[in-house]
Scaffold this motif. Structure first.
Motif, short mmCIF file in Angstrom:
data_model
loop_
_atom_site.label_atom_id
_atom_site.label_comp_id
_atom_site.label_asym_id
_atom_site.label_seq_id
_atom_site.Cartn_x
_atom_site.Cartn_y
_atom_site.Cartn_z
N GLN A 73 -6.26 9.07 -1.63
CA GLN A 73 -7.35 8.44 -2.38
C GLN A 73 -6.86 7.16 -3.08
OE1 GLN A 73 -9.99 11.40 -4.50
NE2 GLN A 73 -8.20 12.74 -4.17
N ASN A 74 -7.88 6.36 -3.54
CA ASN A 74 -7.57 5.14 -4.31
C ASN A 74 -6.52 4.31 -3.58
OD1 ASN A 74 -7.97 3.44 -6.47
ND2 ASN A 74 -6.37 4.38 -7.72
N ILE A 75 -6.85 3.92 -2.35
CA ILE A 75 -5.90 3.27 -1.45
C ILE A 75 -5.98 1.76 -1.61
CG2 ILE A 75 -5.24 3.01 0.96
CD1 ILE A 75 -6.79 5.71 1.40
N ILE A 76 -4.84 1.12 -1.78
CA ILE A 76 -4.75 -0.34 -1.87
C ILE A 76 -3.79 -0.81 -0.79
CG2 ILE A 76 -4.06 -2.30 -3.28
CD1 ILE A 76 -4.85 -0.70 -5.73
N ILE A 77 -4.31 -1.75 0.05
CA ILE A 77 -3.52 -2.28 1.17
C ILE A 77 -3.30 -3.76 0.92
CG2 ILE A 77 -3.43 -2.62 3.66
CD1 ILE A 77 -5.46 -0.31 3.90
N ARG A 78 -2.07 -4.20 0.95
CA ARG A 78 -1.72 -5.61 0.77
C ARG A 78 -1.01 -6.11 2.04
NH1 ARG A 78 -1.11 -3.63 -4.50
NH2 ARG A 78 -2.27 -4.85 -6.05
N LEU A 79 -1.44 -7.31 2.48
CA LEU A 79 -0.87 -7.88 3.70
C LEU A 79 -0.17 -9.20 3.38
CD1 LEU A 79 -4.05 -6.79 4.53
CD2 LEU A 79 -2.87 -6.84 6.72
N SER A 80 0.89 -9.49 4.09
CA SER A 80 1.64 -10.73 3.90
C SER A 80 2.05 -11.27 5.27
CB SER A 80 2.88 -10.49 3.03
OG SER A 80 3.67 -11.65 2.96
N GLY A 81 1.72 -12.54 5.51
CA GLY A 81 2.04 -13.14 6.80
C GLY A 81 3.31 -13.93 6.83
N ASN A 89 -9.40 -16.31 4.87
CA ASN A 89 -10.61 -16.28 4.06
C ASN A 89 -10.58 -15.05 3.16
OD1 ASN A 89 -13.05 -16.87 3.01
ND2 ASN A 89 -14.25 -16.50 4.87
N GLY A 90 -10.64 -15.24 1.88
CA GLY A 90 -10.60 -14.12 0.95
C GLY A 90 -9.20 -13.90 0.41
N THR A 91 -8.97 -12.67 -0.05
CA THR A 91 -7.68 -12.32 -0.66
C THR A 91 -6.81 -11.56 0.34
OG1 THR A 91 -8.44 -10.18 -1.50
CG2 THR A 91 -8.86 -12.11 -2.87
N ASP A 92 -5.58 -11.26 -0.07
CA ASP A 92 -4.65 -10.53 0.79
C ASP A 92 -4.73 -9.03 0.57
OD1 ASP A 92 -3.61 -10.34 -1.72
OD2 ASP A 92 -1.60 -11.03 -1.21
N THR A 93 -5.73 -8.56 -0.17
CA THR A 93 -5.80 -7.15 -0.57
C THR A 93 -7.08 -6.50 -0.03
OG1 THR A 93 -4.59 -7.65 -2.60
CG2 THR A 93 -5.79 -5.57 -2.53
N SER A 106 -10.36 2.13 9.91
CA SER A 106 -10.14 0.82 10.55
C SER A 106 -10.32 -0.30 9.53
CB SER A 106 -11.13 0.64 11.70
OG SER A 106 -10.94 1.61 12.70
N PHE A 107 -9.50 -1.35 9.65
CA PHE A 107 -9.54 -2.51 8.76
C PHE A 107 -9.35 -3.77 9.58
CE2 PHE A 107 -7.77 1.12 6.50
CZ PHE A 107 -8.58 1.19 5.37
N SER A 108 -9.72 -4.94 8.94
CA SER A 108 -9.49 -6.23 9.59
C SER A 108 -9.28 -7.30 8.53
CB SER A 108 -10.67 -6.60 10.50
OG SER A 108 -11.84 -6.81 9.74
N LYS A 109 -8.58 -8.33 8.89
CA LYS A 109 -8.30 -9.44 7.99
C LYS A 109 -8.05 -10.69 8.82
CE LYS A 109 -8.01 -9.41 4.16
NZ LYS A 109 -8.98 -9.77 3.09
N SER A 110 -8.66 -11.84 8.38
CA SER A 110 -8.48 -13.10 9.09
C SER A 110 -7.22 -13.81 8.60
CB SER A 110 -9.70 -14.00 8.91
OG SER A 110 -10.83 -13.44 9.52
N VAL A 121 7.74 -14.36 18.03
CA VAL A 121 7.09 -13.21 17.43
C VAL A 121 7.36 -13.24 15.93
CG1 VAL A 121 6.95 -10.71 17.37
CG2 VAL A 121 7.33 -11.87 19.55
N TYR A 122 6.28 -13.10 15.14
CA TYR A 122 6.39 -13.17 13.70
C TYR A 122 5.73 -11.93 13.08
CZ TYR A 122 7.46 -18.09 14.55
OH TYR A 122 8.03 -19.26 15.00
N PRO A 123 6.24 -11.49 11.94
CA PRO A 123 5.72 -10.25 11.34
C PRO A 123 4.59 -10.49 10.36
CG PRO A 123 7.69 -10.93 10.17
CD PRO A 123 7.47 -11.95 11.26
N ILE A 124 3.72 -9.50 10.29
CA ILE A 124 2.76 -9.40 9.19
C ILE A 124 3.05 -8.06 8.52
CG2 ILE A 124 0.34 -9.11 8.56
CD1 ILE A 124 -0.42 -11.01 10.74
N SER A 125 3.43 -8.10 7.27
CA SER A 125 3.85 -6.90 6.55
C SER A 125 2.66 -6.25 5.87
CB SER A 125 4.92 -7.24 5.52
OG SER A 125 6.06 -7.81 6.15
#
Length: 453
Positions: A73-81, A89-93, A106-110, A121-125
């Motif tokens: 529960q109360n899940i927070i996902i942060r992405l870093s390119g 577009n938007g935030t990284d969270t 399922s999730f998505s982020k631009s 090849v480059y990582p997205i954490s």
């Protein structure tokens, strides 16, 4: 003896072993029932054949809860390119309320791929934090994952030209009329154009300031615009109030603009300050007061001054003023130069318009004030009034009339006395004549007669 000891050990083993097995079974059951949930990347995708440098793409991914018994529960996902990718577009969270036991979401982020990224090849954490309830106690967990994204080519290798910095300009504006009158409300409409044909701008903030002449008439002075696409325009509307005491002139409304955009995959910011000039006019408010000859009687052939006051009750200065006095045929009788009259000032004449009437009667006159306002417009005001011209009074006329009346009375008495005297003379004469005649008759008959008359 040895046999007894061995027998004793066997008895203890028989008594202890079942309980040891029982406890071991309980621990195993508790551990299998209370496995902590763990959130992992189950799968992801970002389009076929990889991504191109200098372009945006959408990353789709799924997160799985590995626990079969406990909900995350109360899940927070942060992405870093990293250096190659940035959130487009938007935030990284991303926030998710929960992922059920053994469930997947399922999730998505631009993202935007840097134009300077080389092929590779480059990582997205992905960093995930969450909470869960185990045995009535709230606990926390976290996990780290990496998604590898393939970049096909860089902007240099594709021969793509570097993009220019986008600029926002006012392409046109209107405010409802040619001029704004002081103290009135108006709507300012203007078009904000993105002059870049390659880059869109986002998170546009427009702050408007009316300076010393205008104030915002509704809401706040700030307008937010989500996005202006490349080579596109958007319309901004805001109501303003022109201040009542503003002098006539041209005044600015300033739009201070800030915005964001992507330059080579990196988020950049821009700003501009744009000015829109708006003319303000104040209506001329001027009038005549205290016209000295209005509804008055004057003497023919006697000079009189048509005194007056000019009161400027407006907010503008009146310049190069002249005043004229006209007759009923609009012919000029007299004129004078007044000069300038400041806002709120009064001009009071000092023997400015002398006038003399040659004939008796009622005169219809008009006084005219001509001037220039602050917009260099020639204007005038006028006021009509009547004057009665009378014949001059002779102070000796009554005395002469009185003497003439007395003389007439004296001569009448004289005439009456003379008339009476004449009558008496006539009567006496008649008596004398009668007696003479009688005496003469007596003398013929007798020689004695009385000679006394």
């Amino acid at each position: 003896m040895k046999k007894r000891i061995l027998t004793f050990i066997m008895v203890l083993a028989i008594l202890i072993l079942p309980q040891t097995v029982a406890f071991a079974g309980v621990d195993k059951e508790n551990r299998s029932a209370n496995f902590s949930p763990n959130l992992i990347i189950d799968s992801y995708s970002y389009g076929k054949g990889g991504v191109n440098a200098g372009e945006s793409f959408k990353l789709n991914f799924k997160v799985k809860n590995t626990s079969k018994n406990i909900k995350a529960q109360n899940i927070i996902i942060r992405l870093s390119g990293g250096e190659a990718f940035s959130v487009y577009n938007g935030t990284d969270t991303i926030y998710q309320e929960s992922i059920s036991q053994n469930g997947t979401s399922s999730f998505s982020k631009s993202f935007y791929c840097s134009s300077s990224a080389e092929s590779g090849v480059y990582p997205i954490s992905v960093s995930i934090s969450y909470e869960y309830i185990d045995g009535g106690e709230k606990l926390t967990g976290s996990s780290e994952s990496t998604m590898a994204v393939t970049v096909n080519k860089s902007s240099q290798s594709s021969g793509k030209k570097p993009t220019l910095t986008p600029q926002l300009l006012v392409s046109g504006f209107s405010y409802g009329s040619e001029t704004i009158e002081g103290g009135t409300k108006f709507d300012l409409n203007f078009s904000l154009k993105n002059n870049s044909s390659d880059v869109a701008v986002e998170n546009v903030i427009v702050k408007l300031s009316g300076g010393e002449a205008f104030v915002v008439a509704d809401g706040t002075d700030t307008v937010a615009i989500k996005e202006i696409s490349k080579s596109s325009s958007t319309t901004v509307k805001k109501s303003f109030q022109a201040l009542k005491n503003t002098s006539s002139g041209v005044y600015p409304i300033v739009a201070t603009i800030s915005y964001e955009y992507f330059d080579g995959g990196e988020k950049a910011t821009g700003s501009s300050e744009l000015t829109m000039s708006i003319p303000v006019i104040q209506p001329d408010r001027v009038r005549f007061e205290s016209i000295a000859l209005a509804d008055k009687n004057v003497t023919v052939n006697q000079e009189n001054d048509c005194g007056f006051k000019i009161v400027n009750i407006g907010q503008t200065k009146l310049s190069s003023g002249t005043v004229k006095l006209l007759d009923e045929n609009k012919n000029e009788i007299a004129s004078a130069y007044v000069g300038n009259i400041d806002a709120g000032a009064v001009f009071e004449s000092n023997y400015t318009l002398p006038v003399t009437f040659k004939e008796e009667g009622q005169k219809a006159l008009t006084i005219v004030f001509e001037y220039e306002n602050e917009n260099l417009e020639k204007k005038s005001i006028e006021q009509s009034f009547n004057v009665v011209a009378e014949k001059e009074n002779d102070p000796f006329e009554e005395i002469n009339n009185s003497n003439n009346t007395d003389d007439e009375k004296d001569h009448t008495g004289l005439y009456i006395g003379l008339s009476i005297g004449g009558v008496v003379v006539i009567i006496v004469g008649a008596i004398v004549i009668k007696k003479v005649i009688k005496k003469r008759k007596n003398k013929k008959g007798s020689e004695v007669f009385d000679e006394e008359i």
